[in-house]
Design a protein around this motif. Structure first.
Motif, short mmCIF file in Angstrom:
data_model
loop_
_atom_site.label_atom_id
_atom_site.label_comp_id
_atom_site.label_asym_id
_atom_site.label_seq_id
_atom_site.Cartn_x
_atom_site.Cartn_y
_atom_site.Cartn_z
N ASN A 1 -38.31 0.01 -23.38
CA ASN A 1 -37.89 -0.19 -21.99
C ASN A 1 -36.39 0.11 -21.85
O ASN A 1 -35.57 -0.81 -21.74
CB ASN A 1 -38.22 -1.63 -21.57
CG ASN A 1 -37.84 -1.92 -20.14
OD1 ASN A 1 -37.93 -1.05 -19.27
ND2 ASN A 1 -37.40 -3.14 -19.88
N LEU A 2 -36.03 1.37 -21.82
CA LEU A 2 -34.62 1.77 -21.79
C LEU A 2 -34.00 1.44 -20.43
O LEU A 2 -34.50 1.87 -19.40
CB LEU A 2 -34.48 3.26 -22.08
CG LEU A 2 -34.89 3.68 -23.49
CD1 LEU A 2 -35.00 5.18 -23.60
CD2 LEU A 2 -33.90 3.13 -24.52
N GLU A 3 -32.91 0.68 -20.45
CA GLU A 3 -32.25 0.27 -19.21
C GLU A 3 -30.75 0.52 -19.21
O GLU A 3 -30.16 0.70 -18.16
CB GLU A 3 -32.53 -1.20 -18.92
CG GLU A 3 -33.96 -1.49 -18.53
CD GLU A 3 -34.12 -2.85 -17.86
OE1 GLU A 3 -33.09 -3.50 -17.58
OE2 GLU A 3 -35.27 -3.25 -17.61
N GLY A 4 -30.09 0.48 -20.38
CA GLY A 4 -28.64 0.64 -20.43
C GLY A 4 -28.24 2.00 -20.97
O GLY A 4 -28.92 2.57 -21.84
N LEU B 1 -19.90 -3.49 -24.87
CA LEU B 1 -20.31 -4.72 -24.22
C LEU B 1 -21.77 -4.55 -23.80
O LEU B 1 -22.12 -3.56 -23.15
CB LEU B 1 -19.44 -5.03 -23.00
CG LEU B 1 -17.93 -5.11 -23.24
CD1 LEU B 1 -17.21 -5.50 -21.97
CD2 LEU B 1 -17.61 -6.08 -24.37
N ALA B 2 -22.61 -5.50 -24.18
CA ALA B 2 -24.04 -5.43 -23.88
C ALA B 2 -24.43 -6.67 -23.08
O ALA B 2 -24.26 -7.79 -23.55
CB ALA B 2 -24.86 -5.34 -25.17
N LEU B 3 -24.95 -6.45 -21.89
CA LEU B 3 -25.32 -7.54 -20.99
C LEU B 3 -26.77 -7.95 -21.21
O LEU B 3 -27.66 -7.09 -21.24
CB LEU B 3 -25.13 -7.10 -19.54
CG LEU B 3 -25.49 -8.12 -18.46
CD1 LEU B 3 -24.50 -9.28 -18.46
CD2 LEU B 3 -25.54 -7.44 -17.09
N GLY C 1 -33.03 -8.85 -24.35
CA GLY C 1 -32.92 -8.57 -22.93
C GLY C 1 -31.71 -7.73 -22.57
O GLY C 1 -31.16 -7.88 -21.47
N LEU C 2 -31.29 -6.84 -23.47
CA LEU C 2 -30.07 -6.07 -23.24
C LEU C 2 -30.35 -4.98 -22.19
O LEU C 2 -31.01 -4.00 -22.47
CB LEU C 2 -29.55 -5.46 -24.54
CG LEU C 2 -29.27 -6.45 -25.67
CD1 LEU C 2 -28.64 -5.75 -26.86
CD2 LEU C 2 -28.40 -7.62 -25.20
N SER C 3 -29.81 -5.19 -21.01
CA SER C 3 -30.14 -4.31 -19.88
C SER C 3 -29.02 -3.37 -19.49
O SER C 3 -29.22 -2.51 -18.62
CB SER C 3 -30.53 -5.16 -18.66
OG SER C 3 -29.42 -5.92 -18.21
N ALA C 4 -27.84 -3.49 -20.09
CA ALA C 4 -26.71 -2.62 -19.71
C ALA C 4 -25.70 -2.55 -20.83
O ALA C 4 -25.54 -3.51 -21.59
CB ALA C 4 -26.05 -3.13 -18.43
N ARG D 1 -25.00 -14.24 -20.05
CA ARG D 1 -23.98 -13.86 -21.04
C ARG D 1 -23.96 -12.37 -21.29
O ARG D 1 -24.89 -11.65 -20.93
CB ARG D 1 -24.26 -14.56 -22.37
CG ARG D 1 -25.63 -14.17 -22.95
CD ARG D 1 -26.18 -15.20 -23.92
NE ARG D 1 -27.53 -14.85 -24.40
CZ ARG D 1 -28.64 -15.15 -23.74
NH1 ARG D 1 -28.58 -15.78 -22.58
NH2 ARG D 1 -29.82 -14.81 -24.23
N PHE D 2 -22.88 -11.91 -21.95
CA PHE D 2 -22.84 -10.56 -22.51
C PHE D 2 -22.25 -10.63 -23.91
O PHE D 2 -21.49 -11.56 -24.24
CB PHE D 2 -22.07 -9.58 -21.61
CG PHE D 2 -20.61 -9.86 -21.44
CD1 PHE D 2 -19.65 -9.40 -22.35
CD2 PHE D 2 -20.15 -10.58 -20.33
CE1 PHE D 2 -18.30 -9.64 -22.18
CE2 PHE D 2 -18.80 -10.83 -20.15
CZ PHE D 2 -17.87 -10.36 -21.08
#
Length: 450
Positions: free
Chosen positions: A402-405, A127-129, A113-116, A140-141
């Motif tokens: 699903n690219l988000e970050g 840092l990966a959120l 679920g890494l979105s940023a 968490r991140f």
């Protein structure tokens, strides 16, 4: 006479074509220097020979003629000149991808679920959120190490991604967030040991969107930014209120700080930018509208001597949806400098799969929409954020998840600046956590950030 000729020369250059001054100063410094030296040399050696003054004048004319050829005509395409003045000279080279193994666990938390992403230049770590709503594990991140190297053939790629640490976010009571009470989507590292987190909120449960700073090491909450009422659900105690606020699962997702903040913790004020994934309820257009969603981009000033201040708000128009789109929106912003230049990531999914585009933005000249209650109506008098497509990732010829970050990363082995993207696998076995590595090529006027 030397001084007189130099002054005449500089004046003539500036009279050649005012619209070309800055470009000539950047493109032709060598010719300018050589011409000056030529005139200086002739003047110093023949200063007493009055007969050579006409020759010097002719040389001056020749020099000006050469400069005129360099600067071409004073009537180039207006659109081209405007674009060059508005946007930076940037391009992207795709270098490769890396996928995390599945399933992956770290300290009893599922990595997904890494979105940023946010890059720590001092430690050379990312840092990966995770956008886990504290359902599978506490919100968490992660701290990641990306090993980027050049092989014997000169190819640059990500060799490995290692999870080194996890930080659990704490609520106002110093406890981890209960399940379903937070939807973290954006992360940005400050220069003072903190990280800013943006959340989408859960309007259906009365949970407001939040932009909060947390301690990087402990996850304890620090300062919270005030969100304008127009982004928040209505107060149910008041009657006859029109619906307003962020839509479900379409709140604050994009988040970035100006680059100078990442370089030092000097205590100086810095700027934070955030935007919702799609339009607010009161800005949403009818389903049959041909217009694109109208997003609000917020600009904050943060300092140690006063509460965070909302400086301005701007209209960000999404690009038209690709054919067969079920849902799409703005996923990320990356500040390139302190002069209002950004990259944005828009992504969509639909009948034809997932897609994503990277745009270059500039805030210069954009209308402040802070006092506009609704963007539903005629916006022809508003100047939106200016956009220019930088890269359509469908042209890469690879599977795109699903690219988000997205974030600026480390310097590559060849000295250029990297750009790293990450996908949110939604904790779905059919999806992947995908890292994409790019080289950010820069032209005149951009130094690649700090």
């Amino acid at each position: 006479m030397t001084l007189k000729i130099n002054l005449e020369f500089q004046t003539a250059v500036y009279l050649i074509c005012p619209s070309k001054r800055a470009r000539w100063l950047k493109q032709a410094p060598t010719l300018r220097l050589l011409t000056f030296l030529m005139i200086e040399h002739l003047t110093q050696n023949f200063l007493k020979i009055k007969l050579l003054r006409p020759l010097l004048s002719r040389l001056l004319v020749v020099a000006i003629a050469l400069l005129t050829l360099l600067t071409t005509s004073c009537s180039p395409s207006t659109a081209r000149t405007a674009e060059q003045r508005t946007f930076l000279d940037l391009s992207l080279d795709f270098l490769g991808e890396y996928q995390l193994a599945k399933p992956m666990m770290f300290e009893e938390t599922p990595v997904g679920g890494l979105s940023a992403l946010s890059y720590d230049r001092e430690r050379d770590r990312f840092l990966a959120l995770s956008d886990d709503r504290s359902n599978l594990a506490p919100a968490r991140f992660y701290t990641l190490a990306l090993n980027i190297n050049r092989d014997s053939a000169g190819e640059i790629s990500i060799e490995s991604v290692t999870v080194e640490d996890v930080t659990i976010l704490k609520d106002e009571n110093g406890k981890s967030y209960p399940p379903g009470t937070i939807d973290p989507e954006g992360i940005a590292l400050s220069g003072k040991g903190g990280v800013f987190i943006s959340t989408e909120g859960v309007p259906s449960r009365g949970i407001e969107p939040v932009i909060q700073e947390f301690d990087r090491q402990t996850g304890q909450p620090l300062q919270r930014l005030r969100i304008p009422d127009r982004f928040l659900p209505n107060n149910n105690t008041q009657e006859e209120q029109l619906p307003r606020g962020v839509q479900e699962n379409l709140g604050f997702e994009a988040l970035t700080l100006e680059p100078v903040t990442l370089a030092a913790a000097s205590g100086d004020p810095f700027r934070l930018f955030t935007a919702t994934e799609s339009a607010l309820i009161q800005d949403s257009l009818p389903p049959d509208s041909d217009d694109v969603p109208r997003i609000r981009l917020l600009h904050y000033l943060i300092s140690d001597i006063a509460p965070p201040l909302l400086v301005a708000e701007h209209l960000y128009p999404l690009a038209p949806a690709p054919k067969g789109t079920i849902d799409y929106g703005l996923s990320e912003l990356v500040a390139l400098d302190t002069e209002g230049h950004f990259l944005s990531l828009e992504r969509s999914y639909g009948l034809l799969g997932l897609s994503a585009q990277i745009y270059q933005l500039t805030l210069g000249g954009a209308t402040d929409t802070s006092n506009i209650a609704s963007l539903k109506g005629d916006i022809s008098r508003l100047d939106p954020v200016k956009k220019k497509l930088l890269l359509d990732l469908s042209t890469l010829g690879i599977y795109v998840d699903n690219l988000e970050g997205m974030t600026l990363g480390s310097r590559l082995p060849d000295g250029s600046r990297s750009l790293v993207l990450v996908s949110d696998d939604n904790f779905n076995e059919a999806q992947v956590t995908q890292f994409l590595l790019f080289r950010l090529n820069k032209g005149l006027g951009y130094n690649g950030g700090s």
